[in-house]
Design an enzyme around this catalytic site. Sequence first.
Site, PDB file in Angstrom:
ATOM      1  N   ASP A 230       9.470   2.704  -0.326  1.00  0.00           N
ATOM      2  CA  ASP A 230       8.432   3.334   0.487  1.00  0.00           C
ATOM      3  C   ASP A 230       8.686   2.959   1.942  1.00  0.00           C
ATOM      4  O   ASP A 230       8.273   1.899   2.405  1.00  0.00           O
ATOM      5  CB  ASP A 230       7.048   2.880   0.024  1.00  0.00           C
ATOM      6  CG  ASP A 230       5.937   3.529   0.860  1.00  0.00           C
ATOM      7  OD1 ASP A 230       6.246   4.120   1.913  1.00  0.00           O
ATOM      8  OD2 ASP A 230       4.774   3.428   0.452  1.00  0.00           O
TER       9      ASP A 230
ATOM     10  N   TYR B 144       0.865  -1.185   0.000  1.00  0.00           N
ATOM     11  CA  TYR B 144       0.000   0.000   0.000  1.00  0.00           C
ATOM     12  C   TYR B 144       0.897   1.230   0.000  1.00  0.00           C
ATOM     13  O   TYR B 144       1.868   1.293   0.757  1.00  0.00           O
ATOM     14  CB  TYR B 144      -0.892  -0.006   1.244  1.00  0.00           C
ATOM     15  CG  TYR B 144      -1.760   1.225   1.398  1.00  0.00           C
ATOM     16  CD1 TYR B 144      -2.825   1.458   0.533  1.00  0.00           C
ATOM     17  CD2 TYR B 144      -1.511   2.158   2.398  1.00  0.00           C
ATOM     18  CE1 TYR B 144      -3.630   2.589   0.670  1.00  0.00           C
ATOM     19  CE2 TYR B 144      -2.306   3.291   2.555  1.00  0.00           C
ATOM     20  CZ  TYR B 144      -3.361   3.501   1.685  1.00  0.00           C
ATOM     21  OH  TYR B 144      -4.151   4.618   1.832  1.00  0.00           O
TER      22      TYR B 144
ATOM     23  N   LYS C 256       4.846   9.066   8.655  1.00  0.00           N
ATOM     24  CA  LYS C 256       4.572   8.535   9.998  1.00  0.00           C
ATOM     25  C   LYS C 256       5.563   9.012  11.080  1.00  0.00           C
ATOM     26  O   LYS C 256       5.409  10.091  11.614  1.00  0.00           O
ATOM     27  CB  LYS C 256       4.476   7.010   9.936  1.00  0.00           C
ATOM     28  CG  LYS C 256       3.322   6.592   8.976  1.00  0.00           C
ATOM     29  CD  LYS C 256       2.738   5.259   9.267  1.00  0.00           C
ATOM     30  CE  LYS C 256       1.790   4.811   8.152  1.00  0.00           C
ATOM     31  NZ  LYS C 256       0.492   4.382   8.529  1.00  0.00           N
TER      32      LYS C 256
HETATM   33  N1  PLP Z   1       3.021   4.013   2.356  1.00  0.00           N
HETATM   34  C1  PLP Z   1       2.871   3.070   3.295  1.00  0.00           C
HETATM   35  C2  PLP Z   1       3.821   1.931   3.334  1.00  0.00           C
HETATM   36  C3  PLP Z   1       1.840   3.179   4.231  1.00  0.00           C
HETATM   37  O1  PLP Z   1       1.688   2.226   5.170  1.00  0.00           O
HETATM   38  C4  PLP Z   1       0.985   4.296   4.179  1.00  0.00           C
HETATM   39  C5  PLP Z   1      -0.103   4.449   5.158  1.00  0.00           C
HETATM   40  O2  PLP Z   1      -0.409   3.628   5.956  1.00  0.00           O
HETATM   41  C6  PLP Z   1       1.171   5.245   3.175  1.00  0.00           C
HETATM   42  C7  PLP Z   1       2.215   5.083   2.284  1.00  0.00           C
HETATM   43  C8  PLP Z   1       0.284   6.439   3.073  1.00  0.00           C
HETATM   44  O3  PLP Z   1       0.551   7.309   4.110  1.00  0.00           O
HETATM   45  P1  PLP Z   1      -0.562   8.353   4.615  1.00  0.00           P
HETATM   46  O4  PLP Z   1      -1.628   7.553   5.290  1.00  0.00           O
HETATM   47  O5  PLP Z   1       0.189   9.268   5.526  1.00  0.00           O
HETATM   48  O6  PLP Z   1      -1.069   9.048   3.394  1.00  0.00           O
END
Ligand code: PLP
Length: 430
Positions: A241, A146, A269
């Site tokens: 990511d 994700y 985060k």
């Molecule tokens: N990338 C990863 C691996 C994530 O777990 C998340 C969110 O949980 C995101 C991107 C997206 O981040 P945000 O919720 O701050 O938009």
Amino acid sequence: MEALASGEKSRMLFERAKELFPGSVNSPVRAAVKPYPFYVERGEGAYLYTVDGARIVDLVLAYGPLILGHKHPRVLEAIEEALARGWLYGAPGEAEVLLAEKILGYVKKGGMIRFVNSGTEATMTAIRLARGYTGRDLILKFDGCYHGSHDAVLVAAGSAAAHYGVPTSAGVPEAVARLTLVSPYNDVEALERVFADYGDRIAGVIVEPVIANAGVIPPRREFLTALQRLSRESGALLILDEVVTGFRLGLEGAQGYFNIEGDIIVLGKIIGGGFPVGAVAGSREVMSLLTPQGKVFNAGTFNAHPITMAAGLATLKALEEEPVYRVSREAAKALEEAASEVLDRTGLPYTINRVESMMQLFIGVEEVSNAAQARKADQKLYVKLHEEMLRRGVFIAPSNLEAVFTGLPHQSEALEIAVEVLRNSLKTVL
Ligand code: PLP
């Protein structure tokens, strides 16, 4: 008898929320707490305190950011100090410089960074950068990873082989989804096939170096090596990511933990200390393509928000100076051992995947090294476990496709409660 997490006050708020918010909430997973979410009044350390007077041990930690737990004193102090001076200027401040220097020192020495407001914005910007840099259109992602809620990454494919993605959300045009290739995680052969077929058209490969969004799934060494080699050979940028793994697996994140190197590192985060944040880091050559230096557009009213920068800086200082990684690793290990002990006695097949302070339990399956295997695990039983634990005062995510997170406050009494409740709840539901 102790109060339940969600009682009458939560129920009444939920009734009103149903009229106000689609599906009653502002982010989908929150609605998975049944029959209605508990509403939180405050948090402190390892605990959430609900509006109904319950105290619960929090093993979700806001889905990752709060590795120091709730209301860590030095983060609170930093925010209060920053707030007292004002909170938004539309002009740069010192904290963004300090935080950028600190982050780059760990994840991209000599590189550059752009702060945005969410992981979603960060992966969106990273993908735009990869396309701008390479002049190519295709993106490769992996089933079960994700990367936020924008069109290019809301895409999955139907079978084990790599092929063009289809939208997983209404509203994502097929024409957009067709620019995203999807391949199974940890599958080197499939990866080689995608690169053989499309290599010269791939702008960027985006990957969670440990999947945290199909439960927790660690990468195989050969998968990481192949990722790095194939993207280099084909001229595609490797986008790691690290929204979850950044500053969770250690100060150098997954890059340090697995000894790999991404061309673009996406963060979020933890680096915002619990405030909205995202960041894209990369080499000078790649990052200088961003506006205003280059022509790849990014801007944001709230980018590098002064309160976020202060909270992030205080969080990173705590990570440097306090035993956060040891404590959170030991806590996750204790939970893992307690669950294994109970499950081993049942003879049921199960898998616990744990990398440092992130873990998940999959009941009914022998191995989980990709998302298809994760989806085969017994979801219903896991949901029962979540419900039973919540009833006993411990919060784990309401789906085994999320992660269990531990942090600095999971020690002493809070950890003892968590371990005991996990053990007893498993015994009850199995
Ligand atoms: N990338 C990863 C691996 C994530 O777990 C998340 C969110 O949980 C995101 C991107 C997206 O981040 P945000 O919720 O701050 O938009």
